[in-house]
Motif scaffolding. Structure first.
Motif, PDB file in Angstrom:
ATOM      1  N   ILE A 106       0.833  -1.202   0.000  1.00  0.00           N
ATOM      2  CA  ILE A 106       0.000   0.000   0.000  1.00  0.00           C
ATOM      3  C   ILE A 106       0.867   1.251   0.000  1.00  0.00           C
ATOM      4  CG2 ILE A 106      -0.355   0.237   2.487  1.00  0.00           C
ATOM      5  CD1 ILE A 106      -3.023   0.791  -0.183  1.00  0.00           C
ATOM      6  N   THR A 107       2.015   1.209   0.667  1.00  0.00           N
ATOM      7  CA  THR A 107       2.923   2.350   0.659  1.00  0.00           C
ATOM      8  C   THR A 107       3.454   2.608  -0.748  1.00  0.00           C
ATOM      9  OG1 THR A 107       3.544   1.879   2.942  1.00  0.00           O
ATOM     10  CG2 THR A 107       5.028   3.304   1.690  1.00  0.00           C
ATOM     11  N   PRO A 128       1.387  11.150  -6.884  1.00  0.00           N
ATOM     12  CA  PRO A 128       1.876  12.181  -7.822  1.00  0.00           C
ATOM     13  C   PRO A 128       1.062  12.240  -9.127  1.00  0.00           C
ATOM     14  CG  PRO A 128       3.695  10.827  -7.045  1.00  0.00           C
ATOM     15  CD  PRO A 128       2.437  10.182  -6.574  1.00  0.00           C
ATOM     16  N   LEU A 129       0.518  11.103  -9.538  1.00  0.00           N
ATOM     17  CA  LEU A 129      -0.266  11.067 -10.778  1.00  0.00           C
ATOM     18  C   LEU A 129      -1.675  11.631 -10.604  1.00  0.00           C
ATOM     19  CD1 LEU A 129       0.733   7.475 -11.962  1.00  0.00           C
ATOM     20  CD2 LEU A 129       1.670   9.655 -12.746  1.00  0.00           C
ATOM     21  N   THR A 130      -2.127  11.704  -9.366  1.00  0.00           N
ATOM     22  CA  THR A 130      -3.494  12.151  -9.095  1.00  0.00           C
ATOM     23  C   THR A 130      -3.511  13.426  -8.256  1.00  0.00           C
ATOM     24  OG1 THR A 130      -3.617  10.730  -7.143  1.00  0.00           O
ATOM     25  CG2 THR A 130      -4.420   9.809  -9.219  1.00  0.00           C
ATOM     26  N   GLU A 131      -2.512  14.256  -8.439  1.00  0.00           N
ATOM     27  CA  GLU A 131      -2.439  15.507  -7.695  1.00  0.00           C
ATOM     28  C   GLU A 131      -3.649  16.376  -8.029  1.00  0.00           C
ATOM     29  OE1 GLU A 131       0.766  19.071  -7.174  1.00  0.00           O
ATOM     30  OE2 GLU A 131       1.491  17.077  -7.693  1.00  0.00           O
ATOM     31  N   GLY A 132      -4.283  16.864  -6.998  1.00  0.00           N
ATOM     32  CA  GLY A 132      -5.474  17.687  -7.188  1.00  0.00           C
ATOM     33  C   GLY A 132      -6.772  16.898  -7.127  1.00  0.00           C
ATOM     34  N   TRP A 133      -6.693  15.570  -7.118  1.00  0.00           N
ATOM     35  CA  TRP A 133      -7.897  14.753  -7.018  1.00  0.00           C
ATOM     36  C   TRP A 133      -8.362  14.717  -5.562  1.00  0.00           C
ATOM     37  CZ3 TRP A 133      -7.782   9.658 -10.288  1.00  0.00           C
ATOM     38  CH2 TRP A 133      -7.438   9.949 -11.604  1.00  0.00           C
ATOM     39  N   THR A 134      -9.646  14.462  -5.377  1.00  0.00           N
ATOM     40  CA  THR A 134     -10.160  14.280  -4.013  1.00  0.00           C
ATOM     41  C   THR A 134      -9.769  12.891  -3.511  1.00  0.00           C
ATOM     42  OG1 THR A 134     -12.270  13.434  -4.805  1.00  0.00           O
ATOM     43  CG2 THR A 134     -12.120  15.814  -4.451  1.00  0.00           C
ATOM     44  N   ILE A 135      -9.882  12.712  -2.212  1.00  0.00           N
ATOM     45  CA  ILE A 135      -9.457  11.442  -1.597  1.00  0.00           C
ATOM     46  C   ILE A 135     -10.280  10.262  -2.121  1.00  0.00           C
ATOM     47  CG2 ILE A 135     -10.894  11.628   0.474  1.00  0.00           C
ATOM     48  CD1 ILE A 135      -7.288  10.373   0.429  1.00  0.00           C
ATOM     49  N   TRP A 136     -11.573  10.468  -2.354  1.00  0.00           N
ATOM     50  CA  TRP A 136     -12.398   9.341  -2.820  1.00  0.00           C
ATOM     51  C   TRP A 136     -11.997   8.938  -4.239  1.00  0.00           C
ATOM     52  CZ3 TRP A 136     -15.414   9.300  -7.127  1.00  0.00           C
ATOM     53  CH2 TRP A 136     -15.799  10.524  -7.672  1.00  0.00           C
ATOM     54  N   GLN A 137     -11.533   9.870  -5.047  1.00  0.00           N
ATOM     55  CA  GLN A 137     -11.093   9.528  -6.400  1.00  0.00           C
ATOM     56  C   GLN A 137      -9.782   8.739  -6.365  1.00  0.00           C
ATOM     57  OE1 GLN A 137     -11.123  13.601  -7.765  1.00  0.00           O
ATOM     58  NE2 GLN A 137     -12.885  13.216  -9.102  1.00  0.00           N
ATOM     59  N   ARG A 138      -8.886   9.138  -5.484  1.00  0.00           N
ATOM     60  CA  ARG A 138      -7.631   8.405  -5.344  1.00  0.00           C
ATOM     61  C   ARG A 138      -7.887   6.997  -4.813  1.00  0.00           C
ATOM     62  NH1 ARG A 138      -3.666  12.996  -2.676  1.00  0.00           N
ATOM     63  NH2 ARG A 138      -3.260  14.072  -4.637  1.00  0.00           N
ATOM     64  N   THR A 139      -8.793   6.910  -3.853  1.00  0.00           N
ATOM     65  CA  THR A 139      -9.139   5.600  -3.292  1.00  0.00           C
ATOM     66  C   THR A 139      -9.777   4.710  -4.347  1.00  0.00           C
ATOM     67  OG1 THR A 139      -9.479   6.671  -1.158  1.00  0.00           O
ATOM     68  CG2 THR A 139     -10.371   4.456  -1.412  1.00  0.00           C
ATOM     69  N   ALA A 140     -10.564   5.301  -5.245  1.00  0.00           N
ATOM     70  CA  ALA A 140     -11.199   4.529  -6.320  1.00  0.00           C
ATOM     71  C   ALA A 140     -10.156   3.934  -7.268  1.00  0.00           C
ATOM     72  CB  ALA A 140     -12.177   5.409  -7.097  1.00  0.00           C
ATOM     73  N   ILE A 191      -6.842   3.224  -6.194  1.00  0.00           N
ATOM     74  CA  ILE A 191      -5.995   2.331  -5.401  1.00  0.00           C
ATOM     75  C   ILE A 191      -6.726   1.052  -4.982  1.00  0.00           C
ATOM     76  CG2 ILE A 191      -4.764   2.114  -3.203  1.00  0.00           C
ATOM     77  CD1 ILE A 191      -4.002   5.063  -3.504  1.00  0.00           C
ATOM     78  N   ALA A 192      -7.994   1.153  -4.610  1.00  0.00           N
ATOM     79  CA  ALA A 192      -8.734  -0.002  -4.069  1.00  0.00           C
ATOM     80  C   ALA A 192      -8.764  -1.208  -5.009  1.00  0.00           C
ATOM     81  CB  ALA A 192     -10.139   0.413  -3.668  1.00  0.00           C
ATOM     82  N   PRO A 193      -9.114  -1.052  -6.290  1.00  0.00           N
ATOM     83  CA  PRO A 193      -9.118  -2.245  -7.161  1.00  0.00           C
ATOM     84  C   PRO A 193      -7.741  -2.882  -7.311  1.00  0.00           C
ATOM     85  CG  PRO A 193     -10.270  -0.424  -8.217  1.00  0.00           C
ATOM     86  CD  PRO A 193      -9.618   0.127  -6.990  1.00  0.00           C
ATOM     87  N   ILE A 194      -6.701  -2.072  -7.392  1.00  0.00           N
ATOM     88  CA  ILE A 194      -5.345  -2.606  -7.491  1.00  0.00           C
ATOM     89  C   ILE A 194      -5.011  -3.407  -6.240  1.00  0.00           C
ATOM     90  CG2 ILE A 194      -2.900  -2.006  -7.667  1.00  0.00           C
ATOM     91  CD1 ILE A 194      -3.837   0.574  -9.153  1.00  0.00           C
ATOM     92  N   MET A 195      -5.355  -2.850  -5.098  1.00  0.00           N
ATOM     93  CA  MET A 195      -5.066  -3.507  -3.824  1.00  0.00           C
ATOM     94  C   MET A 195      -5.850  -4.811  -3.678  1.00  0.00           C
ATOM     95  SD  MET A 195      -3.072  -2.978  -1.381  1.00  0.00           S
ATOM     96  CE  MET A 195      -2.758  -3.817   0.128  1.00  0.00           C
TER      97      MET A 195
END
Length: 78
Positions: free
Chosen positions: A27-28, A36-48, A50-54
């Motif tokens: 996860i780290t 860095p690729l999602t700079e400016g995105w909200t947390i829920w967008q970043r989680t969307a 990361i979650a499938p990859i994880m």
């Protein structure tokens, strides 16, 4: 007379500890790659992202690895 193997039961605490070892660095690393690729995105967008990859990594890589390598630690004699 044959000797049967003693029954073994799953230790959820040991499983959680064994899963933590590969999950924390995974996860780290994902955060270092995605943030860095999602700079400016909200947390829920970043989680969307990361979650499938994880989830796929957990199901197809991490869990089989932990079950194979740490089975003696996870399964305890009943």
């Amino acid at each position: 007379m044959t000797q049967s193997a003693s029954p073994r039961r799953l230790s959820k605490l040991h499983l959680a500890l064994a899963m933590l070892l590969p999950v924390y660095p995974l996860i780290t690393a994902l955060l270092y790659l995605v943030l860095p690729l999602t700079e400016g995105w909200t947390i829920w967008q970043r989680t969307a992202v990361i979650a499938p990859i994880m989830v796929f990594a957990m199901v197809f890589v991490v869990s089989p690895f932990v079950q194979k390598r740490f089975s003696g630690f996870i399964l305890r004699t009943a």
